[in-house]
Motif scaffolding. Structure first.
Motif, PDB file in Angstrom:
ATOM      1  N   LEU A 153       7.439  -6.171   0.221  1.00 47.50           N
ATOM      2  CA  LEU A 153       6.299  -5.355  -0.272  1.00 47.50           C
ATOM      3  C   LEU A 153       6.266  -5.759  -1.625  1.00 47.50           C
ATOM      4  O   LEU A 153       4.892  -5.800  -2.098  1.00 47.50           O
ATOM      5  CB  LEU A 153       6.484  -3.894  -0.132  1.00 47.50           C
ATOM      6  CG  LEU A 153       6.797  -3.097   1.131  1.00 47.50           C
ATOM      7  CD1 LEU A 153       6.999  -1.884   0.975  1.00 47.50           C
ATOM      8  CD2 LEU A 153       5.428  -3.382   1.939  1.00 47.50           C
ATOM      9  N   THR A 156       4.800  -9.700  -1.671  1.00 49.26           N
ATOM     10  CA  THR A 156       3.526  -9.858  -0.918  1.00 49.26           C
ATOM     11  C   THR A 156       2.314  -9.192  -1.783  1.00 49.26           C
ATOM     12  O   THR A 156       1.418  -9.124  -1.155  1.00 49.26           O
ATOM     13  CB  THR A 156       3.487  -9.344   0.234  1.00 49.26           C
ATOM     14  OG1 THR A 156       3.969  -8.101   0.651  1.00 49.26           O
ATOM     15  CG2 THR A 156       4.425 -10.390   1.292  1.00 49.26           C
ATOM     16  N   CYS A 158       2.013  -5.984  -1.818  1.00 49.04           N
ATOM     17  CA  CYS A 158       1.460  -4.636  -1.176  1.00 49.04           C
ATOM     18  C   CYS A 158       1.607  -3.392  -1.777  1.00 49.04           C
ATOM     19  O   CYS A 158       0.940  -2.625  -1.508  1.00 49.04           O
ATOM     20  CB  CYS A 158       2.095  -4.678   0.072  1.00 49.04           C
ATOM     21  SG  CYS A 158       1.502  -6.046   1.445  1.00 49.04           S
TER      22      CYS A 158
END
Length: 432
Positions: A153, A156, A158
């Motif tokens: 996470l 990336t 995110c």
């Protein structure tokens, strides 16, 4: 479904969710980041030590009341403490509020004793090994997945470091109904036992079948007699005493290393932001699990002298890894050293735990390892005061890890010297 299997599944689910905390590898980055107006020095000098002291103080309380309350209430309260902890980490900002949050962290960690000992109070003896294996695997799986999820996470983009705490909060909330679903424990090892002790030297189990079938009743006198018997029989055994001291000293150093390693990574990382902590924690967990599994396959109790020598050498290697991590400028060297540290440490600590456990009287495992853990945390608190706080030397991260590396080297040297002395005296002793 058989009761023991249902209990195993509930315990595994609870342990997995409890350890699935993706925020953990990046908690230092979050606390010292833009979300709070705090420096790294404030975090490791004024915040983290509160967690250390809280775990120590609350472990004493939890250790005394877990058996009395028969385990389940403490497990439920640990879930509640986890929820409050992450709520405070997410929605508070001041230094004082963060210090208060560390009190809940202390209970959250101290309550592990109830989780681990619930098995032995609720599951039949012949199922101990398989249920213990299930729960250990679930805990490691949760920690491993937490590291992987965190790294994916963050890498990336995110989620940021703060948003990872929402996942950790969610897993603690989900764990609460599972804790509430655990069957209650009608008996316990000490306060609600089905054994009576005539005196400190002659334990005698109640043979009456009706007594065994009857609901266990609270007995303070019985509890005191049984506790005293277990204490005396355990710590007057020189094997248990020597290996327990080694275990406590090793755990003291290891807890200190893993508690503050993120500060070292942050100092060494480019732009002082360590972005790969999640992956490193996942690898370290996996290697640690492999080390523990390998150690579990050994018959270490039959060759105690050899394994004490092996453990002492391995501890010296741990010290060297920490010194290398502290003296180098590359965060990748520190990452690799930490992963190897975990692999070696969990191998040797499993060996030590197995030797201690195999030389204990029945049912005293929880008591002895609880006391050993308490001793380790007392020593860790002293080490924290001396090394980290302004009361002591207040060392920066690199110098801290030079101290920790030296600590392991000294531990290795002391036990190597002890073995040499014991061998010399053994040779001089007349053969009967």
């Amino acid at each position: 479904m058989q009761l023991w299997l249902r209990i195993s599944m509930l315990l595994c689910s609870f342990g997995f969710l409890r350890e699935l905390r993706p925020s953990e590898p990046f908690v230092t980055e979050y606390l010292a980041g833009d979300w709070r107006n705090l420096t790294s020095e404030q975090i490791y000098q004024d915040v983290y030590p509160f967690g250390t002291y809280s775990v120590l103080a609350l472990l004493v309380i939890v250790f005394l009341i877990t058996d009395l309350l028969r385990y389940k209430p403490i497990i439920v309260l640990s879930s509640v403490a986890g929820i409050v902890l992450f709520v405070m980490l997410l929605w508070t900002r001041s230094l004082l509020e963060l210090q208060i949050a560390q009190v809940f962290f202390g209970f959250f960690m101290a309550a592990e004793v109830a989780y681990y000992t619930y098995i032995y109070a609720k599951v039949d003896r012949e199922r101990y090994q398989i249920v213990t294996g299930h729960t250990r695997a679930a805990i490691l799986a949760g920690k491993f997945l937490g590291g992987v999820v965190a790294q994916v996470l963050v890498s990336t983009d995110c989620m940021n470091f703060r948003q990872l705490h929402y996942i950790s909060l969610a897993t603690q909330i989900i764990s609460l109904p599972i804790a509430l679903s655990l069957p209650t424990v009608p008996r316990s090892v000490y306060f609600y036992a089905v054994k009576s002790y005539k005196d400190k030297n002659s334990p005698a189990e109640v043979e009456n079948a009706d007594a065994k079938m009857a609901a266990p009743k609270f007995s303070l006198r019985n509890a005191g007699s049984l506790l005293w018997y277990h204490l005396v029989s355990s710590y007057t055994n020189p094997i248990v005493l020597m290996w327990s001291i080694w275990w406590a000293l090793a755990i003291c150093g290891q807890v200190q290393v893993i508690s503050y390693i993120q500060f070292l990574w942050k100092e060494q990382a480019p732009e002082h932001q360590s972005n790969y902590n999640g992956g490193v924690e996942a690898v370290a967990t996996l290697l640690g699990a492999i080390g523990a599994i390998l150690a579990g396959m050994l018959n270490s109790n039959s060759r105690r002298s050899f394994y004490m020598l092996l453990n002492s050498v391995c501890v010296a290697i741990l010290g060297a890894l920490l010194l290398l991590a502290a003296c180098c400028e590359s965060v990748w060297v520190a990452y690799a050293g930490y992963a190897l540290f975990c692999a070696i440490f969990f191998f040797i600590i499993t060996v030590a735990a197995a030797i201690v456990a195999e030389n204990l009287v029945d049912d005293s495992f929880g008591l002895v390892f609880g006391i050993n853990t308490l001793v380790a945390l007392v020593l860790q608190s002293i080490l924290t005061v001396v090394v980290l706080t302004d009361t002591g030397f207040g060392l920066p991260p690199k110098k801290q890890y030079i101290v920790y590396g030296s600590y392991f080297l000294v531990l290795s040297a002391v036990y190597l010297l002890l073995q040499l002395i014991l061998k010399i005296f053994a040779r001089k002793s007349p053969v009967a």
